[in-house]
Design a protein around this motif. Sequence first.
Motif, PDB file in Angstrom:
ATOM      1  N   LYS A  39       7.820  17.273  32.944  1.00  0.00           N
ATOM      2  CA  LYS A  39       6.624  17.134  32.108  1.00  0.00           C
ATOM      3  C   LYS A  39       7.035  17.063  30.639  1.00  0.00           C
ATOM      4  CE  LYS A  39       2.082  19.258  31.371  1.00  0.00           C
ATOM      5  NZ  LYS A  39       1.184  20.361  31.823  1.00  0.00           N
ATOM      6  N   TYR A  40       6.474  16.084  29.922  1.00  0.00           N
ATOM      7  CA  TYR A  40       6.777  15.888  28.509  1.00  0.00           C
ATOM      8  C   TYR A  40       5.516  16.143  27.679  1.00  0.00           C
ATOM      9  CZ  TYR A  40      10.880  13.520  30.406  1.00  0.00           C
ATOM     10  OH  TYR A  40      12.028  13.228  31.095  1.00  0.00           O
ATOM     11  N   GLN A  41       5.575  17.156  26.822  1.00  0.00           N
ATOM     12  CA  GLN A  41       4.461  17.443  25.915  1.00  0.00           C
ATOM     13  C   GLN A  41       4.558  16.493  24.726  1.00  0.00           C
ATOM     14  OE1 GLN A  41       2.056  19.537  26.449  1.00  0.00           O
ATOM     15  NE2 GLN A  41       2.797  20.890  28.065  1.00  0.00           N
ATOM     16  N   LEU A  42       3.501  15.726  24.489  1.00  0.00           N
ATOM     17  CA  LEU A  42       3.566  14.689  23.469  1.00  0.00           C
ATOM     18  C   LEU A  42       2.577  14.906  22.320  1.00  0.00           C
ATOM     19  CD1 LEU A  42       3.815  11.636  25.885  1.00  0.00           C
ATOM     20  CD2 LEU A  42       5.684  12.744  24.659  1.00  0.00           C
ATOM     21  N   ILE A  43       1.319  15.178  22.621  1.00  0.00           N
ATOM     22  CA  ILE A  43       0.255  15.301  21.602  1.00  0.00           C
ATOM     23  C   ILE A  43       0.317  14.073  20.671  1.00  0.00           C
ATOM     24  CG2 ILE A  43      -0.950  16.854  20.028  1.00  0.00           C
ATOM     25  CD1 ILE A  43      -0.430  18.067  22.733  1.00  0.00           C
ATOM     26  N   GLN A  44       0.198  12.896  21.280  1.00  0.00           N
ATOM     27  CA  GLN A  44       0.323  11.644  20.558  1.00  0.00           C
ATOM     28  C   GLN A  44      -1.056  11.020  20.349  1.00  0.00           C
ATOM     29  OE1 GLN A  44       3.089   9.817  19.270  1.00  0.00           O
ATOM     30  NE2 GLN A  44       1.378   8.643  18.451  1.00  0.00           N
ATOM     31  N   ARG A  45      -1.425  10.801  19.085  1.00  0.00           N
ATOM     32  CA  ARG A  45      -2.698  10.147  18.799  1.00  0.00           C
ATOM     33  C   ARG A  45      -2.644   8.686  19.190  1.00  0.00           C
ATOM     34  NH1 ARG A  45      -6.925  11.805  15.515  1.00  0.00           N
ATOM     35  NH2 ARG A  45      -8.337  10.142  14.819  1.00  0.00           N
ATOM     36  N   CYS A  46      -3.730   8.193  19.762  1.00  0.00           N
ATOM     37  CA  CYS A  46      -3.787   6.832  20.270  1.00  0.00           C
ATOM     38  C   CYS A  46      -4.577   5.928  19.338  1.00  0.00           C
ATOM     39  CB  CYS A  46      -4.431   6.806  21.659  1.00  0.00           C
ATOM     40  SG  CYS A  46      -3.693   7.971  22.845  1.00  0.00           S
ATOM     41  N   SER A  47      -4.257   4.653  19.357  1.00  0.00           N
ATOM     42  CA  SER A  47      -5.066   3.681  18.618  1.00  0.00           C
ATOM     43  C   SER A  47      -6.234   3.265  19.496  1.00  0.00           C
ATOM     44  CB  SER A  47      -4.220   2.466  18.227  1.00  0.00           C
ATOM     45  OG  SER A  47      -3.789   1.774  19.372  1.00  0.00           O
TER      46      SER A  47
END
Length: 209
Positions: free
Chosen positions: A198-206
């Motif tokens: 599992k990779y924690q990213l918390i990446q905002r999307c366009s």
Amino acid sequence: MSVKECEHHKGKKRKIFRRIFWGIIVFLFIVLVTILIIWAVLRPTKPTFILQDVTVYAFNATVPNFLTTNFQVTLSSRNPNDHIGVYYDRLDTYVTYRSQQVTYRTAIPPSYQGHKEFDVWSPFVYGTNVPVAPFNFVGLTQDQSTGNLIVTVKIDGRVRWKVGAFISGRYHLYVRCPAFISLGPRSNGIVVGENAVKYQLIQRCSVSV
């Protein structure tokens, strides 16, 4: 009844019909202008999406020009509007690598998101022996060897806006979430099961509507 009287009555009927017709037109025009004014004042803001994490259950590129994958992605969505709700009529999630789709589409169930509400979805997206363009497969093997892989989690869908009792027509929704995944011994993921990371990213999307 004389011919003149008949023509007089017909003329009166035509006037009444014209008044009714123009009355309906004026009423519809006022309703339309009112809706447009409300819409312009409220100005719906598109929802925000964040890619929370990606869990990799399978990633197999051992067969040349074919890829087998199994991901679970966690996506959160927030409606930032104070007075406007959002109907998510259709949401299809999939993963691409260098603009090529490498998983099948997974449908997220339709839902309604009220004012300032927050939703979370965790769909599985996968592909079995999906053909990969030769030039992309070369890049994929190079990325695997370096331990750095960038894929894009995408959502294509249809949404409608709800303002009071008024519900708009359907609009296209496009969401793009880049995901950086480190593979091999340098992986920064968390082992969550047999062969699952599992990779924690918390990446905002366009987001485009």
